[in-house]
Design a protein around this motif. Structure first.
Motif, short mmCIF file in Angstrom:
data_model
loop_
_atom_site.label_atom_id
_atom_site.label_comp_id
_atom_site.label_asym_id
_atom_site.label_seq_id
_atom_site.Cartn_x
_atom_site.Cartn_y
_atom_site.Cartn_z
N PRO A 18 0.80 -1.24 0.00
CA PRO A 18 0.00 0.00 0.00
C PRO A 18 0.83 1.29 0.00
O PRO A 18 0.39 2.29 -0.57
CB PRO A 18 -0.83 -0.14 1.28
CG PRO A 18 -1.02 -1.61 1.44
CD PRO A 18 0.30 -2.21 1.00
N MET A 45 -4.71 -5.40 -9.19
CA MET A 45 -4.79 -4.52 -8.03
C MET A 45 -5.91 -5.03 -7.15
O MET A 45 -6.98 -5.38 -7.63
CB MET A 45 -5.04 -3.08 -8.45
CG MET A 45 -5.09 -2.13 -7.25
SD MET A 45 -5.33 -0.41 -7.76
CE MET A 45 -3.64 0.17 -7.77
N THR A 46 -5.64 -5.09 -5.85
CA THR A 46 -6.65 -5.59 -4.92
C THR A 46 -6.49 -4.88 -3.59
O THR A 46 -5.55 -4.10 -3.41
CB THR A 46 -6.50 -7.13 -4.76
OG1 THR A 46 -7.58 -7.63 -3.98
CG2 THR A 46 -5.19 -7.51 -4.09
N ARG A 47 -7.43 -5.10 -2.69
CA ARG A 47 -7.26 -4.58 -1.34
C ARG A 47 -7.52 -5.70 -0.35
O ARG A 47 -8.57 -6.34 -0.39
CB ARG A 47 -8.22 -3.42 -1.08
CG ARG A 47 -8.05 -2.89 0.34
CD ARG A 47 -8.60 -1.53 0.53
NE ARG A 47 -8.36 -1.09 1.90
CZ ARG A 47 -8.64 0.11 2.35
NH1 ARG A 47 -9.16 1.01 1.54
NH2 ARG A 47 -8.38 0.43 3.60
N SER A 77 -4.92 -0.16 -1.29
CA SER A 77 -4.75 -1.12 -2.38
C SER A 77 -3.31 -1.61 -2.45
O SER A 77 -2.37 -0.90 -2.08
CB SER A 77 -5.09 -0.46 -3.71
OG SER A 77 -6.39 0.03 -3.67
N CYS A 78 -3.15 -2.82 -2.97
CA CYS A 78 -1.82 -3.34 -3.24
C CYS A 78 -1.85 -4.05 -4.60
O CYS A 78 -2.92 -4.25 -5.18
CB CYS A 78 -1.35 -4.29 -2.13
SG CYS A 78 -2.29 -5.81 -2.03
#
Ligand code: GDP
Length: 149
Positions: A18, A45-47, A77-78
């Motif tokens: 993040p 991309m996801t969280r 997000s990462c």
């Protein structure tokens, strides 16, 4: 007769954490990774929820930094990425540098961009066995096959 390079391609899991996303460093860090010879095999991309972050870092449960780490990893997000290269796991660990950016060597990604743990910009698997587990933690079989056709 010239020696043939018999090293097989290997995969590793990177996560642009993040802090990398918040600092608008996705492009710059990915360029360093690709310039170092890694191919991007899958990317999203996801969280992470707090619970998913705790699952991913279960090996660190009980350590003093566990809460801070999992709060941080679920704070935004990462970008998980499957990378491919010969000797990918070890070479990627070299490229990112030591866990604590203050101890990371010049030229490494953490030295260049990271602040202090847990904010160290990028994750890299620490063994081929863990890379396989971490890749399937984030990517379905179908997502992993997209790049093979
Ligand atoms: P890595 O393989 O270099 O990412 O390091 P580890 O697997 O040992 O730790 C996982 C992550 O936890 C690190 O990347 C850091 O974000 C965080 N971390 C590790 N050690 C510490 C620590 O001593 N203090 C804090 N605050 N975070 C840490």
């Amino acid at each position: 007769m010239p020696k043939r390079n018999l090293m097989a391609l290997e995969q590793t899991l990177a996560i642009l954490k993040p802090d990398c996303v918040k600092k608008e460093l996705i492009g710059e860090v990915l360029k360093r990774i690709q310039d170092a010879g890694f191919s991007v095999n899958a990317l999203k991309m996801t969280r992470l929820s707090k619970q998913t972050a705790c699952g991913f870092y279960a090996v660190h449960e009980g350590k003093p930094f566990f809460e801070l780490l999992t709060d941080f990893m679920s704070s935004g997000s990462c970008v998980p990425i499957v990378l491919e290269k010969e000797n990918a796991v070890a070479d990627f660990r070299k490229l990112i540098g030591a866990t604590n950016p203050a101890e990371a060597e010049e030229g490494t990604i953490r030295k260049a961009f990271a602040d202090s743990p847990p904010h160290n910009i990028v994750h890299g698997s620490d063994s081929a066995e863990n890379a396989k587990k971490e890749i399937t933690f984030f990517f379905t079989q179908q997502e992993l096959l997209i790049n093979q056709g």
